[in-house]
Design a protein around this motif. Structure first.
Motif, PDB file in Angstrom:
ATOM      1  N   MET A   1      -5.002  20.354 -21.125  1.00 13.50           N
ATOM      2  CA  MET A   1      -4.504  21.395 -20.998  1.00 13.50           C
ATOM      3  C   MET A   1      -5.636  23.228 -21.195  1.00 13.50           C
ATOM      4  N   THR A   2      -5.397  24.176 -20.350  1.00 13.85           N
ATOM      5  CA  THR A   2      -6.514  25.093 -20.741  1.00 13.85           C
ATOM      6  C   THR A   2      -5.824  26.218 -21.797  1.00 13.85           C
ATOM      7  N   GLN A   3      -6.051  26.876 -22.335  1.00 18.69           N
ATOM      8  CA  GLN A   3      -5.950  27.902 -23.369  1.00 18.69           C
ATOM      9  C   GLN A   3      -5.462  28.612 -21.977  1.00 18.69           C
ATOM     10  N   ASP A   4      -5.687  29.571 -21.128  1.00 22.26           N
ATOM     11  CA  ASP A   4      -4.528  30.366 -20.667  1.00 22.26           C
ATOM     12  C   ASP A   4      -3.033  29.123 -19.938  1.00 22.26           C
ATOM     13  N   GLN A   5      -2.687  28.202 -19.817  1.00 20.66           N
ATOM     14  CA  GLN A   5      -1.961  27.019 -19.942  1.00 20.66           C
ATOM     15  C   GLN A   5      -0.651  27.081 -20.785  1.00 20.66           C
ATOM     16  N   ARG A   6      -1.552  26.945 -22.069  1.00 21.51           N
ATOM     17  CA  ARG A   6      -1.573  27.006 -23.328  1.00 21.51           C
ATOM     18  C   ARG A   6      -0.201  28.393 -24.066  1.00 21.51           C
ATOM     19  N   GLU A   7      -1.211  28.739 -23.269  1.00 20.59           N
ATOM     20  CA  GLU A   7      -0.633  30.513 -23.602  1.00 20.59           C
ATOM     21  C   GLU A   7       0.968  31.575 -23.049  1.00 20.59           C
ATOM     22  N   GLY A   8       0.633  30.806 -21.606  1.00 18.22           N
ATOM     23  CA  GLY A   8       1.842  30.411 -21.180  1.00 18.22           C
ATOM     24  C   GLY A   8       1.725  31.330 -19.289  1.00 18.22           C
ATOM     25  N   LEU A   9      -0.136  31.921 -19.356  1.00 17.59           N
ATOM     26  CA  LEU A   9      -0.777  32.835 -18.483  1.00 17.59           C
ATOM     27  C   LEU A   9      -0.606  31.646 -17.244  1.00 17.59           C
ATOM     28  N   PRO A  10      -0.321  32.743 -16.036  1.00 19.99           N
ATOM     29  CA  PRO A  10      -0.611  31.657 -15.093  1.00 19.99           C
ATOM     30  C   PRO A  10      -2.185  31.964 -14.312  1.00 19.99           C
ATOM     31  N   VAL A  11      -2.246  30.411 -14.030  1.00 17.10           N
ATOM     32  CA  VAL A  11      -3.342  30.231 -13.469  1.00 17.10           C
ATOM     33  C   VAL A  11      -3.361  30.012 -12.171  1.00 17.10           C
ATOM     34  N   SER A  12      -4.726  30.506 -11.899  1.00 17.10           N
ATOM     35  CA  SER A  12      -5.429  30.469 -10.123  1.00 17.10           C
ATOM     36  C   SER A  12      -6.200  29.355  -9.739  1.00 17.10           C
ATOM     37  N   PRO A  13      -5.781  27.841 -10.084  1.00 16.42           N
ATOM     38  CA  PRO A  13      -7.025  26.862  -9.555  1.00 16.42           C
ATOM     39  C   PRO A  13      -7.226  26.982  -8.370  1.00 16.42           C
ATOM     40  N   VAL A  14      -8.406  26.595  -8.471  1.00 22.30           N
ATOM     41  CA  VAL A  14      -9.580  26.764  -7.984  1.00 22.30           C
ATOM     42  C   VAL A  14      -9.814  25.787  -6.002  1.00 22.30           C
ATOM     43  N   SER A  15      -8.975  25.322  -4.880  1.00 17.26           N
ATOM     44  CA  SER A  15      -8.546  24.264  -3.977  1.00 17.26           C
ATOM     45  C   SER A  15      -9.674  24.216  -4.051  1.00 17.26           C
ATOM     46  N   PRO A  16      -9.707  22.338  -3.637  1.00 15.33           N
ATOM     47  CA  PRO A  16     -11.145  21.854  -3.538  1.00 15.33           C
ATOM     48  C   PRO A  16     -11.486  22.387  -2.259  1.00 15.33           C
ATOM     49  N   LYS A  17     -11.120  22.674  -1.134  1.00 11.79           N
ATOM     50  CA  LYS A  17     -11.912  23.102   0.211  1.00 11.79           C
ATOM     51  C   LYS A  17     -12.137  24.212  -0.139  1.00 11.79           C
ATOM     52  N   MET A  18     -12.094  24.997  -0.824  1.00 11.69           N
ATOM     53  CA  MET A  18     -12.518  26.511  -1.558  1.00 11.69           C
ATOM     54  C   MET A  18     -13.768  27.076  -2.015  1.00 11.69           C
ATOM     55  N   ASP A  20     -15.681  24.122  -2.187  1.00 13.06           N
ATOM     56  CA  ASP A  20     -16.936  23.178  -1.083  1.00 13.06           C
ATOM     57  C   ASP A  20     -17.374  24.823  -0.619  1.00 13.06           C
ATOM     58  N   THR A  21     -15.971  25.547   0.375  1.00 13.97           N
ATOM     59  CA  THR A  21     -16.500  26.983   1.077  1.00 13.97           C
ATOM     60  C   THR A  21     -17.830  27.544   0.175  1.00 13.97           C
ATOM     61  N   CYS A  22     -17.691  27.380  -1.077  1.00  9.59           N
ATOM     62  CA  CYS A  22     -18.841  27.985  -1.697  1.00  9.59           C
ATOM     63  C   CYS A  22     -19.615  27.683  -1.836  1.00  9.59           C
ATOM     64  N   GLY A  23     -19.554  25.756  -2.046  1.00 15.18           N
ATOM     65  CA  GLY A  23     -21.006  25.462  -2.328  1.00 15.18           C
ATOM     66  C   GLY A  23     -22.007  25.672  -0.920  1.00 15.18           C
ATOM     67  N   GLN A  24     -21.097  25.772   0.170  1.00 15.74           N
ATOM     68  CA  GLN A  24     -21.850  25.814   1.303  1.00 15.74           C
ATOM     69  C   GLN A  24     -22.363  26.833   1.453  1.00 15.74           C
ATOM     70  N   VAL A  25     -22.280  28.244   0.607  1.00 19.05           N
ATOM     71  CA  VAL A  25     -22.426  29.484   1.287  1.00 19.05           C
ATOM     72  C   VAL A  25     -23.610  29.333   0.126  1.00 19.05           C
ATOM     73  N   LEU A  26     -22.905  29.238  -1.096  1.00 25.12           N
ATOM     74  CA  LEU A  26     -24.672  28.787  -1.540  1.00 25.12           C
ATOM     75  C   LEU A  26     -25.938  28.360  -1.168  1.00 25.12           C
ATOM     76  N   LEU A  27     -25.215  26.951  -0.833  1.00 27.80           N
ATOM     77  CA  LEU A  27     -26.737  26.465  -0.702  1.00 27.80           C
ATOM     78  C   LEU A  27     -27.005  26.744   0.559  1.00 27.80           C
ATOM     79  N   GLY A  28     -26.353  27.389   1.746  1.00 30.41           N
ATOM     80  CA  GLY A  28     -27.179  28.323   3.156  1.00 30.41           C
ATOM     81  C   GLY A  28     -27.482  29.141   3.047  1.00 30.41           C
ATOM     82  N   SER A  29     -27.255  29.990   1.928  1.00 29.27           N
ATOM     83  CA  SER A  29     -27.944  31.441   1.178  1.00 29.27           C
ATOM     84  C   SER A  29     -29.409  30.826   1.028  1.00 29.27           C
TER      85      SER A  29
END
Length: 318
Positions: A1-18, A20-29
């Motif tokens: 469990m993350t620190q945000d989850q323990r404190e009850g803060l909202p978590v914005s998970p990074v989807s696998p597709k996102m 993957d896209t970020c990895g493609q952008v970095l590699l492409g750049s």
């Protein structure tokens, strides 16, 4: 469990597709930065700029022939004039095109997978993996995604090419992305951002279909699944057919790049380097008559154009 989850803060998970896209952008750049000097020199050769005279050298068979300066000699010439940073003219808009193109391509592919694209062969029947129907349907999806990315990023491609071609006349007309956007719109309107788009799209589509269909034929009829290392062989065949397809469709790339800079107010897009072409078809016909359809295709062992004379003052062949 993350620190945000323990404190009850909202978590914005990074989807696998996102991710993957970020990895493609970095590699492409990264690949864009590394390959930029090569593209820069190729574009200058494509428009006909030859700042260095032919020299006596040897071809692959050891014969003495007059050759045009290759990649490294051309790079040294640019560095001598503009320094090492001069090899990266037009990099910023090209990075923008690479990043936006990767995101658009990823989003379109995702939509195609979620909603499905019309089945070109076989109606609504699900295609078997490796069948011709499957290849055609997957190639259609890829064609749609690539075409969307190409259309959206073409304005950045036009600006990139014009930033590069300024080297010929030592102009500073296209000095930044936003200033360049204003300049193109003021002088040519919206259509100026899409100069050379049609041959570029045609070349991309033809290259994709030739590559995938040839690879399918080779994998189906020339490679036995019982052979060892079948997967590696099929990957190799895909690479070979991709190279072959790019060679066949190179004239579309050349014509597209020439039309992107043609008659834009830069020395490299005007006489004596180029005529003013009303359409890309006129450009194609002129290059075909002159025997220049492969100009800039090779950066090594560049032979002299047959029947051409080198003009020292104009730094070009005529």
């Amino acid at each position: 469990m993350t620190q945000d989850q323990r404190e009850g803060l909202p978590v914005s998970p990074v989807s696998p597709k996102m991710a993957d896209t970020c990895g493609q952008v970095l590699l492409g750049s990264g690949l864009t930065v590394l390959s930029h000097p090569l593209m820069y020199i190729k574009v200058l050769i494509q428009v006909g700029h030859e700042p260095l005279p032919p020299t006596l050298g040897r071809n692959l068979f050891g014969r003495q022939v007059y050759q045009l300066p290759g990649l490294f000699a051309y790079a040294k010439h640019i560095i001598k004039i503009d320094g090492k940073a001069g090899l990266f003219k037009g990099l910023v808009p090209r990075l923008g095109a690479s990043t936006i193109g990767t995101v658009v391509h990823s989003k379109v592919v995702q939509k195609c997978q979620e909603q499905g694209t019309p089945q070109v062969l076989g109606g609504q029947q699900k295609a078997l993996e490796g069948s011709l129907q499957h290849v055609v349907n997957e190639t259609t999806k890829e064609m749609i995604a690539r075409s969307c990315a190409t259309i959206v990023t073409h304005p950045f491609h036009v600006i990139t090419l014009r930033c590069m071609v300024q080297f010929i006349g030592r102009e500073t007309k296209y000095s930044g992305v936003f200033d360049s956007i204003v300049t193109v719109y003021r002088e040519e309107g919206i259509l100026g951002f899409f100069a050379g788009l049609i041959p570029r799209l045609l070349g991309d589509v033809l290259s994709l279909w030739i590559c995938n269909l040839l690879a399918h034929l080779i994998n189906t009829y020339a490679i036995d699944d019982s052979m060892s290392h079948t997967g590696e062989i099929k990957n190799c065949s895909q690479a070979v057919t991709g190279f072959f397809a790019s060679m066949l469709t190179y004239p579309f790339v050349l014509v597209s790049n020439l039309m992107a800079v043609n008659n834009c107010g830069l020395a490299g897009g005007l006489a004596p380097y180029a005529s003013v072409y009303p359409t890309w078809v006129d450009c194609w016909r002129h290059l075909s008559r002159e025997g220049n359809m492969s100009r800039g295709n090779s950066l090594f062992f560049r032979k002299l154009p047959a029947g051409k004379m080198y003009a020292v003052d104009q730094k070009r062949f005529f």
